[in-house]
Design a protein around this motif. Sequence first.
Motif, PDB file in Angstrom:
ATOM      1  N   SER A  99      47.968  14.386  32.764  1.00  0.00           N
ATOM      2  CA  SER A  99      46.700  13.676  32.717  1.00  0.00           C
ATOM      3  C   SER A  99      46.733  12.450  33.631  1.00  0.00           C
ATOM      4  N   SER A 326      40.470   7.061  27.332  1.00  0.00           N
ATOM      5  CA  SER A 326      41.122   8.186  28.004  1.00  0.00           C
ATOM      6  C   SER A 326      41.264   9.413  27.112  1.00  0.00           C
ATOM      7  N   GLU A 328      40.873  12.778  25.120  1.00  0.00           N
ATOM      8  CA  GLU A 328      40.161  14.022  25.386  1.00  0.00           C
ATOM      9  C   GLU A 328      39.894  14.811  24.111  1.00  0.00           C
ATOM     10  N   ASN A 329      40.697  14.554  23.058  1.00  0.00           N
ATOM     11  CA  ASN A 329      40.535  15.318  21.826  1.00  0.00           C
ATOM     12  C   ASN A 329      40.433  14.443  20.580  1.00  0.00           C
ATOM     13  N   ILE A 356      34.770  13.313  20.764  1.00  0.00           N
ATOM     14  CA  ILE A 356      36.170  13.045  20.423  1.00  0.00           C
ATOM     15  C   ILE A 356      36.268  12.793  18.912  1.00  0.00           C
ATOM     16  N   ASP A 405      45.382  12.055  21.309  1.00  0.00           N
ATOM     17  CA  ASP A 405      45.565  13.433  21.761  1.00  0.00           C
ATOM     18  C   ASP A 405      46.917  14.024  21.387  1.00  0.00           C
TER      19      ASP A 405
END
Length: 480
Positions: A99, A326, A328-329, A356, A405
Motif C-alpha cells: 500500500s 489511509s 481501506e477496510n 470503512i 486494516d
Amino acid sequence: MVPWDTILIVALYIYIAVTIVYLLLDNRETASTLSWLLVFIFLPVLGLVVYFLVGRGMRKKTTRTLVRQDLETRLQDSHESLVTQQKDEADALHVRYPSPETRKLIRLLDRNSDSILTRHNELSVFFNGQEKFEVLFNDLMRARHYIHMEYFIWKADDLTEMVVAVLKEKAVQGVAVRVLYDAVGNYLSGRYLRRLRRAGIQIYPYYNFVSPLKIHTLNYRNHRKVVVIDGETGYLGGMNMGQEYVDGGKRFPVWRDTHIRIQGEAVAVLEEVFAVSWFNTTGETIDVKAFVPQPPPDITHIQITTSGPDSQWHSIKQVYFLLISSAENSVFIQTPYFIPDASILMALKTAALSGIDVRIMLTGMLDKRVPYWAALTYIEELLQAGVRFYYYTEGFMHAKTIVVDSLCCSVGTANMDIRSFELNYEINALIYDANVAKVFEAMFRKDLAAAREFTLEDYSRMSRLKKFRNSLARLFAPLL
C-alpha cells in the motif's frame, strides 16, 4: 469627578480588548481562542492570570531553554547504523505491505518527529497490569548497568513499594537508577523523595514548574510511560506506576489497558527520548554509547514517535489522521477520552461514509465527567456518518490503540483528545506487522463482549437539559 462605575466599565472594555488582541496574536485554533475568551469574560483578571500560568503556547517560548527530541540527529552518534539503514528498511517494508500509504506513514514520522524506522525488534503485548508488572519485575532484577523510568503517575502504594525495593537493591549493586514523574499527576512528599534518593534512586519531577521561569509550563503534562533497561529492553503504553493498574484499585473492578515490551533497535529510540527528558530536567547528559546490545533476529518494524507542547508539529495527531484516512477496510480505536479536533473528526466521518468499518470503544466507567459529556456532542454526528461506538462496562478502559486494516497498529500514551494532541508530552509506537495488528484486533473484538453499543437511538433519548450540559462542556473541550 468620573464615577467609579464608569471607570470600572471602561477598564473592563480595555481588559477585553487587550486580551482579545493577545489571543489573536497567539494564532491558536478558533475553538481554543473562543474557549479562552469565555474564561476571560466570566473570570475577569483571574482568567488572565490562569492563561499566563497554563494557557500560553510553548512552541515560541521554550526553544532556547529546552533541548528538542531530534531523535535522528542524536542517534547518528550512538546508533549510526540505525539511521543509515532507513531507506533500505523502508523499501523492504514497502514490498511486504505494498500500500502506498505505508511509505507515506514512514515519511511522515521521519519528518514530523525525526523518528527512524527500526526493524530488528521482538515484541510482547500486555492487556492487563498483572502480566506487565510480573515481567517488568523480572527485567528490573536482571539490570546490570542502568534503569530509566518515566511515568505520568508514580503512586506511593503497595505496587510501587515493591518496585522501589527492587530499585534500591539494584542501586546498591551499582546500577544507575533514574526516575522521572509528572509534578501535577502526583503528590510525592519531600520525605518520600529523600528516602528514595538516600537509597541511590535519582528521582525528580519532570521539568519542575515550581521555578518562576517555568511556571507557564504548569498545563503541559508529561503523560509518557517509558522504561528502559540497559538499552536492551523497553516498555511503553498506557499503564502508570500504581496498584490500580493491576486490579482497578478502589474505584474500578477491572483496569483494562494495553502496554508493550520491546527488545531490539527501537529501544535505542526510547533511550534517547528519556535522555532528552532527563537533560531538560536535571541538566545531566546521559552517555549510553557503551551499552549498545546486539539486536534480536526477529523482524518487526517499529517507529517511535513523540509529541509535546514544544514540538514543531502535532506529530501524533498527524499519525492518527493519516492512519484513519489511509484505511481501506477497517479502523478500530480504543481510548478512554474522546475529544477530537476538526481534522480527526473529518477523517473519521469521511472514512465511515466511504464504507470503512470504523469502531471506537470508550470507557463506560468514568473517572472524569466533563470530558465524557463533551464527547457525546462529537459522537452524535459520527453516529450519523456510520461510525459505531461502544462503552466498555467491565471496568475502566484506559488503552490507547488504533488498528488499521489488520495490517498496522499504534499503541502508546496519547488519548484521542486535544490535550494529548497539543498539551501533553506523549509517546506512541507505530507497528508495521500484520501478526501484531491481528493480536490487537482480536483483543478489540474480545472487549466487545464486555461493552454496550451506543446508538443514535440512545442519543435521541437523552433529555434536552443533558444535551445542553454536553454542549456547554464542549465549549471548554480545548482546555480539558
